[in-house]
Design an enzyme around this catalytic site. Sequence first.
Site, PDB file in Angstrom:
ATOM      1  N   GLU A 201       0.735  -0.976   0.108  1.00 48.68           N
ATOM      2  CA  GLU A 201       0.107   0.014  -0.167  1.00 48.68           C
ATOM      3  C   GLU A 201       1.109   1.208  -0.101  1.00 48.68           C
ATOM      4  O   GLU A 201       1.746   1.386   0.870  1.00 48.68           O
ATOM      5  CB  GLU A 201      -1.010  -0.101   1.288  1.00 48.68           C
ATOM      6  CG  GLU A 201      -2.032  -1.004   1.425  1.00 48.68           C
ATOM      7  CD  GLU A 201      -3.009  -0.867   2.556  1.00 48.68           C
ATOM      8  OE1 GLU A 201      -3.956  -1.100   2.312  1.00 48.68           O
ATOM      9  OE2 GLU A 201      -2.278  -0.282   3.587  1.00 48.68           O
ATOM     10  N   CYS A 202       0.593   2.009  -1.006  1.00 41.32           N
ATOM     11  CA  CYS A 202       1.400   3.336  -1.237  1.00 41.32           C
ATOM     12  C   CYS A 202       2.688   3.269  -0.819  1.00 41.32           C
ATOM     13  O   CYS A 202       3.778   2.804  -2.006  1.00 41.32           O
ATOM     14  CB  CYS A 202       0.763   4.220  -0.135  1.00 41.32           C
ATOM     15  SG  CYS A 202       1.083   6.146  -0.377  1.00 41.32           S
ATOM     16  N   GLY A 203       3.508   3.340   0.159  1.00 40.00           N
ATOM     17  CA  GLY A 203       4.957   3.112   0.437  1.00 40.00           C
ATOM     18  C   GLY A 203       5.292   1.761  -0.238  1.00 40.00           C
ATOM     19  O   GLY A 203       6.393   1.443  -0.564  1.00 40.00           O
TER      20      GLY A 203
END
Length: 438
Positions: free
Chosen positions: A319-321
């Site tokens: 997720e994201c990072g």
Amino acid sequence: MRGLVLGGTASGVGKTVATLATIRALEAAGHAVQPAKAGPDFIDPSHHERVAGRPSRTLDLWLQGEGGLRRNYARGEGDVCVVEGVMGLYDGDGSSTAAVAEALDLPVVLVVDASAGMESVAATALGFRTYADRIGRDIDVAGVIAQRAHGGRHAEGIRDALPDDLAYFGRIPPNDDLTVPDRHLGLQMGDESPLPDDALDAAAEGLRTDRLVDLAREPAGGAEPNGARSTAKAPAARPRVAVARDDAFRFAYPATIERLRERATVETFAPVAGDPLPPCDGVYLPGGYPELHAAELAESPALDEIASAAAEGTPVLGECGGLMALAESLTTVAGETHAMAGVLPADVAMRDRYQALDHVELRAGRDAPTASAGATLRGHEFHYSEADAASDARFAFDVERGTGIDGEHDGLTEHRTLGTYCHVHPESGAFDAFLDGL
């Protein structure tokens, strides 16, 4: 568990400081305080946890629905819950502070910046109270905390100007030590830049603790603390999930880790520190700050091991990072490019301003590790990076609200790996779907 909500007149009025001071004041009076945050946030809750000594609960109607919000509240520990609001009290179409307070039927204490006002503080509070009736919100704005208010005549002027049906819950004096440094994505984390204990103690002394305790009440309705979507597996059948937890991967909701631990054996590892990938049936890479640790990640054996596991069919969720770490490369604002895991066909670059900030709704265009084809997921996004996906990249989701990776799609997928800019809450069912596929 009784509770109350600290709502602000706007962003930047000092809600976080007021929340931390309230936690400190209630604990000094002998109460076990459960902190919580309205709206999607990982940073303010880290400051809550540092002061309260227990994880902060996330309360968001968009992410959780009303039932999920109630369940998450009920899972808290303590005898008083202090909920920090998001933005201004009425701001936010997906899940405002007012909407959260209404859903739980908790009273609201308004945090007002009183640095340049006395009677105007009372006028502002009265306006916020009456505005609820104007828009049909059933919330109780019970009084104010005067943020950045001096003592003596200043405090007395604020208190005397308040009408009888708006209580004065005290003040927090101006103090340069009550400032948390910020950076992209918001404030620095609670363990990086904690507020000094003596400054918090001084702020807590100015609050009317007895009045705050008397105001707090049990939420309306009720919910079982355990609202699990799937039954927990027997120990022998529990899969092993490797969860990255270090300075690069910090943004995971406590409820997410709780849910994973209910149904799986969780093995944490720190890629930045050079930890190898533990033996596992699945991998979860939360969001965080990989851009601040790109060089260390590029040298970490964990990324190569994640790439090998992904190629062999091990489910991986980033997720994201986590999406950034699974990409081909990551370029910092300074222009330094570092090789990442290379599982997903995209190159990621940091930008000077945020690229997306919103509640998100995604519809699965195909079966994915977190949703079946046609299903929808709700989450949120907040990132300063931009992912340049290959022309033949495959996406799992169409974006119905939000920005995603290219404005229309989110969820780069390869093998059984999924990388999204969207953060989801376990109440969405995404993590149960991920575990069911292990």
